[in-house]
Each structure stands twice: as C-alpha cells, then as structure tokens.
Design a protein around this motif. Structure first.
Motif, PDB file in Angstrom:
ATOM      1  N   ARG A  40       0.819  -1.210   0.000  1.00 25.09           N
ATOM      2  CA  ARG A  40       0.000   0.000   0.000  1.00 25.09           C
ATOM      3  C   ARG A  40       0.852   1.258   0.000  1.00 25.09           C
ATOM      4  NH1 ARG A  40      -4.153   2.576   1.070  1.00 25.09           N
ATOM      5  NH2 ARG A  40      -5.568   0.816   0.960  1.00 25.09           N
ATOM      6  N   TRP A  43      -1.308   7.204  -0.490  1.00 22.69           N
ATOM      7  CA  TRP A  43      -1.481   8.047  -1.679  1.00 22.69           C
ATOM      8  C   TRP A  43      -2.095   9.413  -1.357  1.00 22.69           C
ATOM      9  CZ3 TRP A  43      -6.593   9.205  -2.504  1.00 22.69           C
ATOM     10  CH2 TRP A  43      -7.536   8.345  -1.908  1.00 22.69           C
ATOM     11  N   ALA A  50      -6.096  12.391  -7.671  1.00 19.84           N
ATOM     12  CA  ALA A  50      -6.486  10.986  -7.752  1.00 19.84           C
ATOM     13  C   ALA A  50      -7.755  10.885  -8.578  1.00 19.84           C
ATOM     14  CB  ALA A  50      -6.710  10.413  -6.353  1.00 19.84           C
ATOM     15  N   LEU A  52     -10.697   9.918 -11.241  1.00 21.65           N
ATOM     16  CA  LEU A  52     -11.222   8.664 -11.781  1.00 21.65           C
ATOM     17  C   LEU A  52     -10.427   8.350 -13.039  1.00 21.65           C
ATOM     18  CD1 LEU A  52     -15.111   8.867 -11.744  1.00 21.65           C
ATOM     19  CD2 LEU A  52     -13.726   6.972 -10.914  1.00 21.65           C
ATOM     20  N   GLY A  55      -6.024   4.713 -13.129  1.00 25.12           N
ATOM     21  CA  GLY A  55      -5.455   3.407 -13.450  1.00 25.12           C
ATOM     22  C   GLY A  55      -4.671   2.836 -12.288  1.00 25.12           C
ATOM     23  N   VAL A  59      -2.830   3.225  -5.482  1.00 27.40           N
ATOM     24  CA  VAL A  59      -3.017   2.743  -4.113  1.00 27.40           C
ATOM     25  C   VAL A  59      -1.873   1.833  -3.660  1.00 27.40           C
ATOM     26  CG1 VAL A  59      -4.504   1.282  -2.672  1.00 27.40           C
ATOM     27  CG2 VAL A  59      -5.507   3.038  -4.125  1.00 27.40           C
ATOM     28  N   ASP A  60      -1.275   1.117  -4.601  1.00 26.35           N
ATOM     29  CA  ASP A  60      -0.183   0.236  -4.176  1.00 26.35           C
ATOM     30  C   ASP A  60       0.938   0.248  -5.209  1.00 26.35           C
ATOM     31  OD1 ASP A  60      -1.134  -1.278  -6.296  1.00 26.35           O
ATOM     32  OD2 ASP A  60      -2.088  -2.787  -5.029  1.00 26.35           O
TER      33      ASP A  60
ATOM     34  N   GLU B 225      -8.227  -1.830 -11.434  1.00 29.17           N
ATOM     35  CA  GLU B 225      -7.325  -1.253 -10.426  1.00 29.17           C
ATOM     36  C   GLU B 225      -7.746   0.144  -9.990  1.00 29.17           C
ATOM     37  OE1 GLU B 225      -6.121  -2.849 -13.230  1.00 29.17           O
ATOM     38  OE2 GLU B 225      -3.986  -3.310 -12.967  1.00 29.17           O
ATOM     39  N   ASP B 226      -8.284   0.886 -10.942  1.00 29.36           N
ATOM     40  CA  ASP B 226      -8.617   2.282 -10.664  1.00 29.36           C
ATOM     41  C   ASP B 226      -9.587   2.431  -9.496  1.00 29.36           C
ATOM     42  OD1 ASP B 226      -8.477   5.064 -11.353  1.00 29.36           O
ATOM     43  OD2 ASP B 226     -10.550   4.852 -12.025  1.00 29.36           O
ATOM     44  N   ALA B 228      -9.519   1.063  -6.667  1.00 28.97           N
ATOM     45  CA  ALA B 228      -8.951   0.820  -5.332  1.00 28.97           C
ATOM     46  C   ALA B 228      -9.001   2.072  -4.456  1.00 28.97           C
ATOM     47  CB  ALA B 228      -7.511   0.325  -5.468  1.00 28.97           C
ATOM     48  N   ALA B 229      -8.725   3.230  -5.058  1.00 21.75           N
ATOM     49  CA  ALA B 229      -8.727   4.462  -4.263  1.00 21.75           C
ATOM     50  C   ALA B 229     -10.143   4.761  -3.774  1.00 21.75           C
ATOM     51  CB  ALA B 229      -8.188   5.627  -5.090  1.00 21.75           C
ATOM     52  N   THR B 230     -11.126   4.510  -4.640  1.00 23.98           N
ATOM     53  CA  THR B 230     -12.517   4.718  -4.234  1.00 23.98           C
ATOM     54  C   THR B 230     -12.853   3.793  -3.058  1.00 23.98           C
ATOM     55  OG1 THR B 230     -12.957   5.118  -6.568  1.00 23.98           O
ATOM     56  CG2 THR B 230     -14.862   4.924  -5.108  1.00 23.98           C
ATOM     57  N   ASP B 232     -10.862   2.735  -0.805  1.00 21.53           N
ATOM     58  CA  ASP B 232     -10.263   3.327   0.399  1.00 21.53           C
ATOM     59  C   ASP B 232     -11.202   4.374   0.993  1.00 21.53           C
ATOM     60  OD1 ASP B 232      -7.989   1.814   0.328  1.00 21.53           O
ATOM     61  OD2 ASP B 232      -6.654   3.397  -0.397  1.00 21.53           O
ATOM     62  N   ASN B 255      -3.774  -3.633   0.040  1.00 23.31           N
ATOM     63  CA  ASN B 255      -3.298  -2.998  -1.185  1.00 23.31           C
ATOM     64  C   ASN B 255      -4.486  -2.812  -2.118  1.00 23.31           C
ATOM     65  OD1 ASN B 255      -3.853  -5.514  -2.319  1.00 23.31           O
ATOM     66  ND2 ASN B 255      -1.742  -6.225  -2.046  1.00 23.31           N
ATOM     67  N   GLY B 256      -4.219  -2.577  -3.384  1.00 21.83           N
ATOM     68  CA  GLY B 256      -5.312  -2.293  -4.315  1.00 21.83           C
ATOM     69  C   GLY B 256      -5.536  -3.397  -5.322  1.00 21.83           C
ATOM     70  N   GLN B 257      -5.482  -4.656  -4.866  1.00 19.91           N
ATOM     71  CA  GLN B 257      -5.538  -5.769  -5.823  1.00 19.91           C
ATOM     72  C   GLN B 257      -6.887  -6.490  -5.866  1.00 19.91           C
ATOM     73  OE1 GLN B 257      -2.886  -6.669  -7.979  1.00 19.91           O
ATOM     74  NE2 GLN B 257      -2.279  -4.624  -7.308  1.00 19.91           N
ATOM     75  N   ASP B 534     -11.312  15.393  -6.595  1.00 22.52           N
ATOM     76  CA  ASP B 534     -11.233  14.083  -7.262  1.00 22.52           C
ATOM     77  C   ASP B 534     -12.009  13.018  -6.498  1.00 22.52           C
ATOM     78  OD1 ASP B 534      -9.656  15.037  -9.292  1.00 22.52           O
ATOM     79  OD2 ASP B 534      -7.763  14.542  -8.294  1.00 22.52           O
ATOM     80  N   LEU B 535     -11.866  13.013  -5.184  1.00 24.63           N
ATOM     81  CA  LEU B 535     -12.536  11.965  -4.397  1.00 24.63           C
ATOM     82  C   LEU B 535     -14.040  12.179  -4.395  1.00 24.63           C
ATOM     83  CD1 LEU B 535     -10.107  11.436  -1.401  1.00 24.63           C
ATOM     84  CD2 LEU B 535     -10.095  10.450  -3.688  1.00 24.63           C
ATOM     85  N   ARG B 538     -15.333  10.708  -7.374  1.00 23.97           N
ATOM     86  CA  ARG B 538     -15.320   9.242  -7.307  1.00 23.97           C
ATOM     87  C   ARG B 538     -16.555   8.696  -6.586  1.00 23.97           C
ATOM     88  NH1 ARG B 538     -10.798   5.954  -7.911  1.00 23.97           N
ATOM     89  NH2 ARG B 538      -8.991   7.006  -8.816  1.00 23.97           N
TER      90      ARG B 538
END
Lengths: 114, 1166
Positions: A40, A43, A50, A52, A55, A59-60, B225-226, B228-230, B232, B255-257, B534-535, B538
């Motif tokens: 992680r 970020w 960040a 949308l 890609g 995050v990691d 992958e994109d 993952a931040a959302t 969070d 992580n973001g997987q 940005d968030l 999202r």
C-alpha cells in the motif's frame, strides 16, 4: 534496514521476474527465488490528484524482494556476500527503484543520496 | 479457458463495493467468462441489476451474499466471528434462491432498522446450517465459502497453527455435508499479512487436509485497479475514520488488488499459490476444476429459479372473491356505472359501454383482473378508515379505475387514453398511485399488513446514492479535513452531480472562491482541496444506504418472502431489499401509497370548519357558498356541516378568481414563484386550464419553449397553427401546441393508423438512441403513403421528437389538478381553517413563517401563544376582544417550540387550564428551560395580566432565570373533590417591575429562535429605516411600476429554485419576503456571476434589478446585483449632494442576529 529510493537497472525474465541488476556501478545477479507482493501507498499524502481513471499504481506498488550477489570478486574480499533488496517497479514508466536494503552489512557507499 | 468469479461485491454493497453490476458483467463477458456471481454484503441489493446485466452480457448469473456470522463462543447478540460468502444453487426450481432470501431475512431479523443499532446484521451458525439444505429432500441448496474474512481466515495471522484448524473443524461439524467449501484468496499482500499468498496456502492446505473442496476467488470490490482508491474512501466512510487513521490502525485493505482479474491472471495467481504451497500442476488443475464445478452448480435460471418477469398477485381468496376475478371485476364495473353515471342513455351510454368493453378485454388478455381488484380493495380499505385518498398517475386514464372507485377523474370527460396506462403490448404491471393524508400514511401501511397478512406484504426500499454534498463531506472526512471547512464547502454545492465537480468549479459563480483556493496549489492545505475534488467525483451516485421508499408497498401471495429478503425499516415494518427498478423484473406488484401533506392539511381544514360551524347553514354562511334554488346550500355540504371535497363542482368562479390573482401561496402545485408567474400569464378560467397549467410547468415544456407560443395562441396574440387539418381535433384544446402524451399518441395514430397501443410503444421509444431511428422510419413511410406532404411529415416528426420524451401525461395532470383546485377552493371560502391546516401539516415549499405573512395580508389575526388557550395543534378561534373582535383568528400551537418535549406538551394540554405558574409547575412538571422559553414567547402574558402585576415579560423571564431550581414536588396534585382557592397568581402579582420591556426586535428574535416564525412583527420591520435610506421599493408597490424600471428590493429569503430552463443555462430564482409581500427575482447568468457566493449563502438580501411584467397581476425582478443586507458596510448607499458618502452608522442588531439554530426560518433549501 536502510530506506532508499534510487534508480536501478534490472533485467527481467519474460514472466517479469528479475534476473540480474546494475546498481551503483556494480553488477549483481539474483541468487535465490525472489518474492513479490503489492504494498500500500499513503497516496492521500503523496499525491496531488487521484482522478477517476488514474489506473493502477495509485493505491499500491509492486515490490520484489531479491537476494543478490555481486558478480565480480575483488581480490581483498572474503567471498561474495549476499544482500537482500526490496525493489519497486513504477507502473507507468516500468523503471525500477531500490526501496530498501535489508542486511545488516551495508555496502560502503554513502546513503544520503536518497 | 474461462474463470468464474464467485465472490464479487457490487456498488450496492453500500460503503464497500465500487463498481456497478453492468460494468462487472461487461468486463467478465469481455474476458470470455460464462458466469459471474454477485455477492453483496448483507443482502441482495444489487442482485436484480446483476441478473439484468448478466442477461444483457450473455452470462449465467450466480447469486449469493457476503454475510457476517455470530461467534458461537461470544455474545450471540453482538459478537461477530467473521464473514462468509453464501451461494445459492441453481436449477432447482428456486430452492436455493428461496433459502438464500430466508437466510438474509434471518440475518436482519434482530436489527432495529435504525441507524447505529447495537445488533449487527448477522446469522448464527445454526441458522446458516438449517438453511443450507432443502427442508424436505435435505439436499444441499446453498454453499458456504469459508474464506479470508471468516473466523478461520482471521485466525491465520501470526504463528497460531492450531486455532484456524480448530475453527475450521467446528464449521465442518456444524454444517450439513456438502455445504462447505474453502475460499482461497491471494491479493498478493505483503508476506504474512491478511490476503497474502501465505494465507491462501494455509487455507488451501486446511481444505486438503479435511477433504473439503477449495475454490479460488479474488474477493472482488472493483472492476479494475482504478477503483482501489474509491474503495479506500468507502472504507473511511463506513468506519467514520480518516484515511491516515485507518492506515495507522491498520484497517485499510492491504493494497489495491481486489479487482476483477482476468482468467489468465487468476490462473497465474493459482500457479503462484500452488508454487508457494509446494503443490504441482495436478493440484492447480483440481483447484480450478472445483471452482468451475461450484460455479456450474450455482448457475441460476432467472425464470425458473427466481420468477423473472412473472407477475404475482394476492390469492383470490385473500381479496375476498370466490369465483373468477374477471367476472367479479366486470360485475363491479356494472355497479359503478349506475353509481357514477346514473341514467346514462343513448350515444354517451354506447361510448361508455364500448370503452369499458375495450378496457376489460385488455385486462383479461393480460390476466390483470386480480390486480385491479387488489388495488380496489386497498382503496376501499383506506376510504373505510376515513382517510382522504386520491388516485394519481396514469391510472386515472382508466374507466375501470373510475368505476371501481380507485380514481376520481372521469377519463371520458377529459379525453384520457387507456393505452397510456395499459395495453396488450405492455406486459408489465401498471402503476396505480394512491395519495393519502401524510399524517395517516403509516396507519394505512399497518392496515394493509393487517388486511393482507404480513407474509404477503412488505414495504419497498430505495437506494440513496451520493450526491454532491454528501460526497464532499465523506471525501473530506477521508482526507482528515476539518469539519467546519468541509461544511462551508458543502453549503455552496447546489444541486449538481458530484461527477461534474471539477467542471462546476469553473462554471458556477458561487464556487468561484473555492475554485480559486483549489487553483492556488501551494503546498500544505491546497493539495488536499485538489484531492477533495477528485474523491468527491469518485463517490458520485454510489449507493450509501437503503431506506424505506416514501410510498411503495409490495403486495404478493403467500410466497412473497421466498422471493425477496426483508429487513426492518425505520418504521418497524419489514422492507424488501429490492427497489422500484427491481419490481417489474421480479414480477412484484407495487402499490404507491404516497403520503401527501396537502391531503392532511385539507382534511384538517375541513375538520376545523365543522368544529367552528357545526351545521350546514353555518358553513354555507361562513364560506359564502351558493345557497341554491331552495336556499339550503349545496349538496356537498352535509347537514352536520361536513364538506365532501371530492363532490365540490370544479367550476367555482371565486376559486378561479383567487387563482388568477396569483395569491396562490399554500395551494397545491401552484404556489412556487415560477408557477405563480405562469398562472398569472395563463389566467385559468376552467378546470382544463389547470390541467394544462400543471402539465406545462415541467422541465420539458419549459426547456423547449412551448409555453410562449401556447400563451400567444391562447390569448389570441398570434393565430393558431396546425401542421395539418387532420390534427386539429387532436391539438385544439392546447391551441395547436403539443403538450400531452395523449396528443402524441393520437398524432401517431392519425398519421399512421398504427393504433393507440403501438403509438404508446412509439412514444416510449422517443429519445431512446437505439429505437428512435426505427420509429422515425416507420412514421415517415406510413405518413407518406397516407398522402401527407414531406413538409408536414418533417414538421410533425420534429414536434414528436422534441416533445415525446418529456411531454406530460394528461391523466397525471388531471389527477394533480384535483387537489390543486380543492386547495384553492378551501383558501377562497375558508381561508382561516385552510391556513391552520397548512400550519399544522406544512405541505408547501416555503418556510412556515411566510404563511404568517400571508395571514397578515389576508387580515387574519394571529393569536399569540397562551398557556391556557394554545393546544397541541393550530386552532381557529373566534377573537373575543380587541380591534379584531368577532373575526376568526388562528391560535399558535404549542407544538414545534424549540426544546419542548412531546411528553411535556401532552402534560400541558392535559392539565389546562392553569390559574397560576405554581399550578402549571405542579401539574405539568415542565422543565425550567421550557417554562422560561414559554415566558419568553409570552405564553404567560394573559395569566400575568390577570394577576394584576405591574412587571413586564422581561421581568418574568429574569425572575424565572434566577429562581432556584427547587426539588420537584411530586404528588401534590389537587386532591379530588377539593377546589383550590382562587387566590390568583401571587408569584406573578408580586413580581417587581425593574427591567425595561423587551423591544419588538427582542420579541421577534425570541419567536424566530424558538418557533421559526415571526408573529409579533415582521422580521424585516426593524430594518425599515435602513431600507428607506437605501431607497428600497416594497413588494406591494412593484405592480404599479412600469415594465423595465430599475429598483432595489430587500427581504428575507423564502425560496431558492434552479428550475431547468431553455438553452440549458442555469437560472436561479430567489424569492424574498419584505413584509408587504413576496418579491420573486430571477438571476440569469451574468447576475449569478455578480452575486457569487450570495446566491445560496445569505438570509437577508438586497437585490438590484429591473421589473419584468409577467401578466396582468404578476411582476418579478430581473436581478443584476445582490448584497448581503446584514453587512452594512458593503451596501450601496446613495451618495448625498455633498459628495461625501454617508458613513454607515452602526446598525442596531436585527431579529435574525445571533440566531443560528433554525434554518427553517429562511428558504435556503436542504
């Protein structure tokens, strides 16, 4: 354990697994099977944006823990020491950076370049 | 090779999943998958959307849930051991799906349905075990996946080898054979952490050791992958902790997987796990095969397993009929004819018959007779409760509905088309909406549950998604920003989609200042603002939680709870996890029983009329109703004075006069500034005009400039134009302009002879990119062959295309117009009772205080709060003394006073009257602050006067403040049979007059602060000297001004609206009240730029603009600039002749100063 972030040149197998690398003017080969994971990132503190569709890689980041040995011996050294390094591959550029050196015995170079 | 993901959360896993079912299904299909699971957390919230998405993408749906399980060893009420995934087996005639629904309902059964309940959504292992097998055959119908988030998986950390094994074994002991599988997940997190390959290996080995099948999954939360931040940010919103806090805990995903990996990537993952486990290729093959086998077992057949699109209605026996439903319906319609159309003969009777036959044939062919009977039964039941009810919506198009008393509108009279409601080409259950009194809605729901049985009824739910304000708040929380700062930003966000936040920053004047801060980009704080934008984007639209739908009730047969999971609603009654979009696919019959405050207000008004005038003669006199030829008054007023509103003829001239005056504040549908402007221009003369008015005031017609040509033709300023003489009968009532859906249907039919049913299908296709082309082709070809010229075809098609998608259904308009007319009728004839009803039920768009202003304008006295006369509701009262003696006034209610509890209120009313403060204290046991507040509001003034004391209200408040709180003297109620001596109030009498009496401003401030209304004086009155210096024009003077005069107006905001407008540019309507009336101002683009943050953030406004005449009785202001009236130093004082500007001397504080509590004072919106 030292914390670094400096550029390294890594040669990989077709599967993406590192085989050998050049770092600080010396050539190393990987002497044990590497371990890979995704770690992680903070970020929200490290990035300004960040949006949308950013890609992967926000995050990691991908970490490879490799054990390396320097390839050429020096006459005065007692034998090839092995080092454990954490490398990360940048998602966008594909470039590698050295993140951490684990073993107690650090190489003789200065670490403040970080 | 394909792979089936068996553990996938969609966005409908609130505050957890990120991606929509359609995105997930499309991605899976693109990768060559043949099936995909949807396993939302705690329920089937996304399941029906998933079904739809899978069918569209050519996938077999797999259906399951991600559910918490109580810890067997812990406290069974609160302690959760972990989470498991439960998948339903398919192709077993719904046995798996049924078990899944019941299991989920079990999990919710102990929760309260209220936010923040202590009991989590979870099942016990015993419940889970009992649901996993078929109750009769005892064959497995569900599979439970024990994965990384189960108690087993959670125990994998550290070096405890025994613990996970013990836990796994107890699962195997507890569950029936063949119902458990191990879920192997590696999200490639750092070695030894949850979701690492090492943990996956341990789960795999555990399964192998016990001979339990293992399946591979990726515990998906986002499609790519994109997301993952959302995820969070959603974790932050769910746990109410900021990202830095969560990261330190650590509680974030490692992580973001957790994305929907491709089949190749999953195979590669499998390889890595096998490699790490020291297993070989055969084991990998086995893992993948077991995953595939479970997927196959869980492929659902939407039709046979889940009842896809098969309407289910209550059993005939439940709606009280023995024989054939259609025969029963036909018979009831016959009875309806003699009731609704007594003595009808000749041609009208023939038309009626043929229409009825036509409708019944269609109802029969669709098999919907039982549905109509069900609705009729509900409608009958509501009316039997004595609750006002009115059908709305396209149901009013049906003669059957009129005949069986579901609707009050005669479709023949208003030319309403049945096909707009139901046709052979439309196999979906139609919507019939019933409006009831809002105050009775919950009772009506309970009654429906009682009547049909709780196994056949459940409330419908609705998904609440993120909108801009909520999104910015949660994004700010995630970033750890200060609440105050976020609140300030959120306040400025005014009705736009969060998705366009960055775009809005550039465009919207009220965000200019914030945009500037984002743009600065120096480090420290502003980096956060950029991320915040940005968030916020999202989070846009993502579901936050479900709640009870405001009106939907689902009715089914005894199998209803096998077909939908239910959970408690806030109301206590069970609520389905499905929303309105899920009804039709799942064959569920939904009835909209909508609580309408106006219906309550009108019912209240009618009750007040009877209470004050308990006989027909008195009501006729009081309301100035026509006495009729025999002098006894109209039939719709009963002998006891009760008024049958539904029977009031729709042609009362005084009512239309009131409507034309545009003093329609409080009237249903026609009180908004925009509507008052339209009413002023349109000047309705009859009921059909009201239908047209309501239909015109819609986004579509407003946007496409239909209103202006309509008004020009109506008033004869321009000749009416018809594209072709054949269309004249269709368009005549709206002077050649297409307004109604019904006209679109008829236009299609006239020009192509396609029939009305197909015409409605065509209408639905308009505006749909995929279908519209085909409709156009058909229309052009058919119209051409019928001899219409290319010009006519072009012109008519242009109209259809433009209006088709958003025109208004006339049946809706007609159904709406009924309460519009009824409310205007009450306001015309019984304004005091009507206003009291409005105050009591607050149905309108304006703050309550504006109704006070309206009462003032109408000369209706407002009677102050009085401890002995005020009740728990507003009451109309004959004024006993003073200048208003003999008039009817409205007595303020004790309800709605800040801080006064419901229990206190009840005790006050029960103990009335009181002869002294001591008496009040003893019997009502009011808290000290409540007594003080009542004193501040003058509730003791009459007691005080009666005591003959010389002190004023300020002295009394002061006295009450300084009074030592004495211990409660409980139990000294006056003993029965013993009269207390009429001593008068010694306490009040002996009060010393010391303090100056409160000023009017103080009094008004107290009223605003504690009741949100200004009763003693208008809150603008104290600003009058300032306004005079500024040269402000008052509302009552505007009408006398010429069009285009530049004026300054000022007042307190009462409404803010941003209706969609022509050309798509935003227009902001702000209405202010200055005590003489309302000023409606409109801010176009330029003025919005000028006004900036004042647009949405200010209570007291000074506005410069020019007058715009909108009709014979209407005028509004086109604004050019606005100021915050409370910031005196910024105001544009005229420069005196000396050339030296007046220095604005200090303003005395106005009534609004120092009040921050009650936003309901002004019309700032939500």
């Amino acid at each position: 354990m030292g914390m670094f972030s400096e550029s390294v040149d890594v040669v990989c197998a077709p599967s993406g697994q590192p085989l050998n690398l050049d770092w600080a003017g010396r050539h190393y080969t990987i002497c044990a099977e590497p371990v890979r994971w995704y770690e992680r990132r903070q970020w929200w503190a490290e990035e300004r944006r960040a949006p949308l569709g950013s890609g992967p890689g926000l995050v990691d980041h991908e970490i490879w823990r490799v054990q390396v040995q320097v390839q050429e011996h020096r006459a005065d050294s007692p034998g090839p020491e092995s080092l454990t390094l954490d490398l990360t591959r940048h998602v966008g550029s594909g470039r590698w950076r050295l993140l951490r050196i684990h073993d107690a015995l650090l190489p003789s170079r200065k670490s403040e370049s970080a | 090779m394909s792979f089936t993901h068996l553990h996938v959360s969609t966005a409908f896993s609130a505050h957890y999943g990120v991606s929509w079912p359609e995105e997930l299904a499309a991605a899976a299909a693109a990768d060559g998958a043949t099936a995909l699971a949807c396993t939302d957390r705690d329920g089937l919230y996304g399941t029906v959307k998933h079904l739809k998405a899978c069918m569209a993408a050519g996938l077999d749906p797999v259906v399951g849930v991600d559910l918490a399980v109580f810890d067997d060893d812990g406290d069974h009420r609160t302690q959760v051991g972990g989470r498991v995934v439960v998948l339903a087996h398919g192709h077993n005639n719904g046995a798996g799906y049924r078990a899944l629904c019941r299991l989920i309902s079990d999990a919710h059964a102990r929760t309260t349905g209220k936010a923040g309940g202590a009991v989590p959504v979870a099942v016990t292992r015993a419940e889970l075990a009992s649901r996993t097998v078929h109750p009769e055959t005892l064959k497995p119908v569900l599979t439970v996946l024990i994965g990384p988030d189960s108690d087993v998986g959670r125990a994998m950390g550290g070096r405890r080898y025994l613990r996970p094994r013990t836990l796994f074994k107890s699962w195997l002991d507890a569950m029936p054979a063949g119902t458990v599988a191990a879920e192997v997940v590696s999200q490639l997190s750092p070695p030894g952490e949850p979701l690492s390959t090492a943990h996956a290996v341990r789960m795999l080995k555990l399964a192998a050791e016990h001979g339990v099948p293992a399946v591979l999954s990726n515990a998906v939360r986002y499609v790519a992958e994109d997301g993952a931040a959302t995820a969070d940010v959603l974790d932050s919103a769910r746990t109410l902790k900021s990202l830095p806090e969560l990261s330190a805990a650590p509680l974030l995903q490692p992580n973001g997987q957790a994305w929907l990996k491709s089949a190749a990537q999953m195979l590669q993952l499998g390889k890595e796990i096998m490699h790490a486990a020291g297993y070989g290729a055969a084991d990998l093959k086995n893992l993948m095969a077991q995953t595939g086998a479970l997927a196959d077992r869980c492929r659902m057949d939407p039709v046979t397993d889940m009842g896809w699109k098969q309407p289910v209605v209550p059993e005939a026996s439940v709606i009280g009929i023995a024989g054939d439903a259609l025969a029963e319906l036909t018979q009831r319609c016959e009875a309806g004819i003699s009731r609704r159309f007594p003595g009808i003969t000749g041609k009208p009777a023939e038309e009626l018959r043929s229409r009825l036959d036509h409708e019944l044939r269609i109802i029969d062919s669709l098999g919907f007779a039982a549905y109509f009977l069900t609705v009729a039964e509900v409608s009958r039941m509501i009316q039997a409760m004595g609750v006002r009810a009115a059908a709305r919506g396209s149901g009013a198009s049906s003669l059957v509905n009129y005949l069986i008393d579901v609707s009050q509108v005669n479709p023949l009279q208003h030319d309403l088309i049945f096909e707009r409601f139901l046709s052979r080409d439309r196999a979906t259950l139609p919507d019939i909406d019933i409006d009831v009194e809002s105050a009775e809605r919950h009772n009506v729901y309970r009654k429906i549950f009682e009547r049909f049985g709780s196994e056949r009824v459940t409330l419908m739910s609705m998904q609440n998604g993120y909108r801009a304000r909520g999104a910015v708040r949660d994004a700010g929380l995630a970033l750890g920003m200060e609440e105050g700062e976020i609140g300030d930003i959120a306040k400025q966000l005014w009705r736009f989609s969060a998705r366009n936040f960055r775009e809005a920053l550039e465009e919207k004047p009220e965000l200019k200042e914030f945009a500037g801060r984002v743009g600065q980009r120096d480090f420290s704080g502003n980096q956060q603002l950029d991320l915040l934008v940005d968030l916020t984007e999202r989070l846009d639209r993502l579901p936050r939680h479900i709640s009870m739908h405001p009106c939907g009730v689902i009715l089914g047969d005894a199998t209803l709870l096998d077909r939908t999971p239910v959970q408690p609603s806030g109301l206590g009654l069970p609520m389905s996890q499905f929303d309105k979009h899920d009804m039709d696919p799942m064959g569920m019959l939904k009835l909209d029983v909508l609580g309408v405050r106006m219906q309550s207000a009108m019912a209240f008004a009618v009750r007040e009329v009877i209470r004050l005038h308990p006989s027909k003669a008195e009501v006729v006199a009081a309301g100035a109703h026509p006495v009729g030829p025999d002098g006894t008054g109209p039939d719709y007023i009963a002998e006891d004075g009760s008024i049958d509103l539904n029977a009031v003829p729709l042609d009362d001239e005084p009512t239309y006069e009131l409507i034309r005056s545009t003093h329609t504040l409080g009237c249903f549908q026609i009180e908004s500034p925009g509507q008052r402007e339209l009413i002023g221009k349109l000047a309705p003369r009859e009921f059909n005009d009201l239908i047209i008015d309501i239909s015109l005031f819609r986004p579509g017609p407003m946007k496409s400039d239909m209103v202006r040509p309509f008004l020009e033709h109506r008033h004869g300023f321009a000749p009416e134009l018809y594209p072709h003489p054949d269309l004249k009968p269709v368009l005549k009532e709206t002077h050649g302009v297409t307004v109604f859906h019904e006209q679109i249907l008829k236009t299609f039919d006239v020009m192509t002879s396609c029939g009305l049913a197909r015409a409605d299908e065509f209408r639905r296709a308009l505006g749909n990119d995929a279908l519209e082309g085909r409709v156009e082709e058909f229309f052009r070809k058919e119209a051409r062959t019928r001899g219409y010229s290319p010009e006519v075809v072009d012109k008519v098609w242009g109209t259809l295309k433009a209006f088709g998608s958003f025109g208004f259904c006339k049946a809706h308009g007609a159904a709406f117009a009924v309460p519009t007319y009824q409310s205007a009728w009450l306001k015309t004839h019984h304004p005091e009772a009507f206003l009291a009803g409005l105050w009591e039920h607050d149905p309108g768009m304006y703050p309550k205080r504006l109704l006070v202003a309206e009462a003032r304008r109408l000369g209706i006295p407002i009677l102050p709060l009085d401890i002995n006369r005020s009740q728990a509701e507003y009451r109309v009262e004959r004024v006993a003394a003073g200048p208003d003696r003999g008039k009817l006034g409205i007595r303020l209610s004790l309800n709605g006073i800040y801080g006064l509890s419901g229990a206190e209120l009840k005790r006050i009313v029960a103990g009335q009257p009181y002869d002294s403060l001591a008496d009040l204290r003893a019997r009502s046991r009011l808290s000290k602050p409540s007594i003080q507040r009542l004193a501040q509001l003058g509730a003791f003034d009459s007691l005080h006067r009666a005591s003959g004391g010389a002190a004023n209200r300020a002295d009394l408040v002061h006295h009450l403040q300084t009074l030592q709180s004495r211990p409660h003297r409980k139990g000294i109620d006056v003993i029965d049979g013993q009269l207390s001596l009429p001593l008068g109030d010694v306490e009040l009498k002996n009060l010393k007059a010391v303090l100056p009496a409160p000023t009017l401003v103080d009094t008004v401030r107290a009223e605003l602060d504690l009741m949100a209304v200004d009763v003693s004086d208008h809150l603008m009155a104290s600003h009058r000297p300032l306004l005079d210096r500024l040269g402000v024009t008052t509302a009552d003077k505007l009408l006398a001004l010429r069009n285009g005069t530049e004026v300054l107006v000022a007042g307190v905001r009462v409404a803010t609206q941003t209706p969609p407008m022509r050309g798509g540019r935003r227009v902001v309507f702000i209405s202010i009240d200055d005590g003489t009336g309302c000023v409606d101002s409109v801010f176009f683009h330029e003025a919005q730029e000028q006004a900036g943050p004042l647009l949405f953030g200010t209570r007291l406004l000074l506005i410069r603009g020019t007058t715009r005449r909108t009709g014979p009785r209407g005028i509004s202001i086109s604004a050019s600039m606005a100021w915050d009236l409370s910031r005196t130093e910024t105001l544009p004082f005229p420069v005196p002749a000396s050339g030296i500007p007046d220095s604005p001397e200090l303003q005395p504080p106005g009534p609004l100063d120092g009040i921050s509590r009650n936003l309901a004072i002004t019309g700032l919106g939500g």
